[in-house]
Write an enzyme that holds these catalytic residues in place. Structure first.
Site, mmCIF file in Angstrom:
data_model
loop_
_atom_site.group_PDB
_atom_site.id
_atom_site.type_symbol
_atom_site.label_atom_id
_atom_site.label_comp_id
_atom_site.label_asym_id
_atom_site.label_seq_id
_atom_site.Cartn_x
_atom_site.Cartn_y
_atom_site.Cartn_z
ATOM 1 N N THR A 278 -3.813 -51.682 11.411
ATOM 2 C CA THR A 278 -2.599 -50.860 11.530
ATOM 3 C C THR A 278 -2.565 -49.914 10.341
ATOM 4 O OG1 THR A 278 -1.413 -52.559 12.747
ATOM 5 C CG2 THR A 278 -0.071 -50.906 11.680
ATOM 6 N N PHE A 280 -0.148 -47.753 8.077
ATOM 7 C CA PHE A 280 1.244 -47.611 7.665
ATOM 8 C C PHE A 280 1.364 -46.352 6.797
ATOM 9 C CE2 PHE A 280 0.486 -52.090 8.360
ATOM 10 C CZ PHE A 280 1.657 -52.581 8.920
#
Ligand SMILES: O=C(O)C(=O)C[C@]1(C(=O)O)C=C[C@@H](O)C=C1
Length: 397
Positions: A278, A280
Site C-alpha cells: 500500500t 500512503f
C-alpha cells in the site's frame, strides 16, 4: 422489512450500523431508529464499540452498555466466551465534531490516521515518523480536518494498493481540502485472519474488515465461504470481534491488531498475492521546499479542454523533457460531471468531465519540471500542484 439478520454491528456513535445478512455480501447502511422490524421476526445481536453485546429488538431495546450479551436467539442469554481485554487505555478516534485543539506537549510530531490502534495506517505513520504521536480518526475526511484545524501536524492516508488499485475517496478529498503532500510511505501489507481465542477458521461464518482489506483477500474468503461485513478499519474490526465474543465472527487485520485486541491468528498472509503493498501519502498544512538532493516526486491534478488528442498533448509535455510518469488517475469532476461538447448544436452530445491526477518523477526545483508545468498550464483549464516530496523506495515489511 422481513429480514432475519445474522448480526447487526453498531459503530461507536450508534446511528450507523452494518447488517450482516446471510447470503448478502457487503454493507447495508442505515440508522437504527429507522429500522421498522416486525416483532419476533427480527432477532439479532449487536456490538456497540466499547460496550458488551446488547440484544436489540423494537420493544425491549436496551440502552447501549446496559444490556447483557446475547446471541441470535434473544430468549437465550449467552455469556461471551472470552472477556474482552481492557481497552480503555486506547485513544478515542477523532471525529469531524472534535474541534477543540489538543496540541500535545509540542515535542512530538502528531500524525492523524484513519482507524484505531493497530490499523495499517498507524503502522505507516510510525514508519515515517518513528517517534511520532499517532492520533486515530474515525473517517478519512476527519484526518484531513484534524490537520486543517491544527489538532495535529500531519495526516497519513492510503492512496493505492497493489491488489486493490486506487483509493478514490482520498483522491477526491485531496481536491476538496487545501493540504499539501509532503511525503510517501510504501508498506507491505500482510493480512491475517483473526478469531477469538480457541476458534478454528472453519468455524467462522462472518468476517469483518475494511472493504479494501476484504477485497485484497477475496480468494481466501471465497474458499472459506465466509460472509464479509464492512468495518471502518481493520483494527476496528478486530476490536469489534474481541468485544463481541461471538466465536463464528472473525476479522481481517494485522498481526499487531491480533496482539492488541487479544485475538488468535487463524491464518497469515491471506491476501490474494503474497506481495501486497500500500502506498500512503503524508499531508501537511505547508508544502516542503523541494530540493535536488535526492529523488523527488511531484503530484498534480489538472483538467483539459475537450478535443482530440488533448490528453496526448498534455502528457507529451513530460515526455518531451524526459520526465517519467509514475502514476495516473482520472476522476469525474463531481461538481460539474457533464459538459456540452458542441454549444452550437442544440441537443448535442454531452460527455463526462474528468480531472487527471499525475505523479511524475522530478523535483519542482528542476527547471525541466517547471518548464513542463508552464507548458501544461497553456493547455489546461485547471492545474494544481498537490505536492513535491521525496520518493520512498524502501518497501517496509
Ligand atoms: O484499515 C486499515 O488498517 C487501514 O489502514 C486502511 C487500509 C486501506 O484503506 O486500504 C490501508 C491499507 C490496507 O491496504 C488495507 C486497509
Amino acid at each position: 422489512m422481513a429480514l432475519r439478520c445474522a448480526s447487526i454491528w453498531v459503530s461507536a456513535k450508534t446511528p450507523h450500523f452494518h447488517l450482516g445478512v446471510p447470503g448478502l455480501q457487503g454493507k447495508q447502511y442505515g440508522v437504527v431508529s429507522e429500522l421498522k422490524l416486525p416483532k419476533r421476526e427480527f432477532c439479532c445481536s449487536a456490538v456497540v464499540t466499547g460496550q458488551p453485546i446488547t440484544h436489540l429488538d423494537d420493544e425491549k431495546a436496551h440502552a447501549p452498555g446496559v444490556g447483557s450479551s446475547s446471541a441470535v436467539n434473544p430468549a437465550q442469554e449467552i455469556e461471551p466466551r472470552v472477556l474482552p481485554k481492557d481497552l480503555s487505555f486506547l485513544p478515542k478516534p477523532l471525529s469531524a465534531s472534535d474541534l477543540t485543539p489538543s496540541p500535545g506537549d509540542g515535542t512530538k510530531v502528531r500524525v492523524a490516521y484513519q482507524g484505531i490502534a493497530g490499523a495499517y495506517s498507524e503502522a505507516a505513520a510510525l514508519k515515517a515518523y518513528p517517534d511520532c504521536e499517532t492520533v486515530p480518526c474515525d473517517q478519512f475526511e476527519s484526518t484531513f480536518k484534524a490537520v486543517e484545524l491544527w489538532l495535529v501536524d500531519k495526516a497519513i492516508l492510503p492512496f493505492e494498493n497493489s491488489l486493490g488499485g486506487s483509493i478514490h475517496r482520498n483522491y477526491d478529498l485531496l481536491l476538496r481540502h487545501r493540504l499539501h503532500i509532503v511525503g510517501e510511505v510504501l508498506m507491505t501489507v500482510n493480512h491475517c485472519l483473526l478469531g477469538l481465542p480457541g476458534v478454528r477458521k472453519e468455524e467462522l461464518k462472518h468476517v469483518l474488515s475494511h472493504p479494501n482489506a476484504l477485497a485484497q483477500c477475496e480468494m481466501t474468503l471465497n474458499k472459506l465461504g465466509i460472509i464479509r461485513i464492512n468495518a471502518d478499519d481493520t483494527a476496528g474490526a478486530a476490536q469489534m470481534v474481541a468485544l463481541g465474543g461471538e466465536p463464528d465472527i472473525g476479522a481481517v487485520a494485522s498481526s499487531q491488531a491480533a496482539e492488541i485486541y487479544g485475538l488468535d491468528i487463524l491464518a497469515e498472509k491471506i491476501q490474494d498475492c503474497k506481495d501486497n503493498f500500500t502506498r500512503f501519502l503524508i499531508l501537511a498544512r505547508e508544502p516542503i521546499i523541494p530540493g535536488m538532493d535526492r529523488h523527488y516526486k511531484t503530484s498534480i491534478v489538472f483538467a483539459l479542454e475537450e478535443g482530440p488528442g488533448m490528453l496526448f498533448k498534455a502528457l507529451a509535455v513530460f515526455a518531451m523533457r524526459d520526465i517519467n510518469l509514475s502514476k495516473m488517475e482520472s476522476r469525474p469532476q463531481q461538481k460539474r460531471p457533464l459538459r456540452v461538447v458542441d454549444d452550437s448544436n442544440k441537443g448535442s452530445p454531452r460527455c463526462f468531465d474528468y480531472l487527471f491526477y499525475i505523479d511524475f518523477e522530478a523535483s519542482m526545483a528542476e527547471p525541466r519540471a517547471q518548464d513542463a508545468l508552464g507548458h501544461l498550464q497553456e493547455l489546461a483549464t485547471f492545474l494544481r500542484v498537490l505536492g513535491c516530496y521525496p520518493r520512498d523506495n524502501i518497501i517496509y515489511g
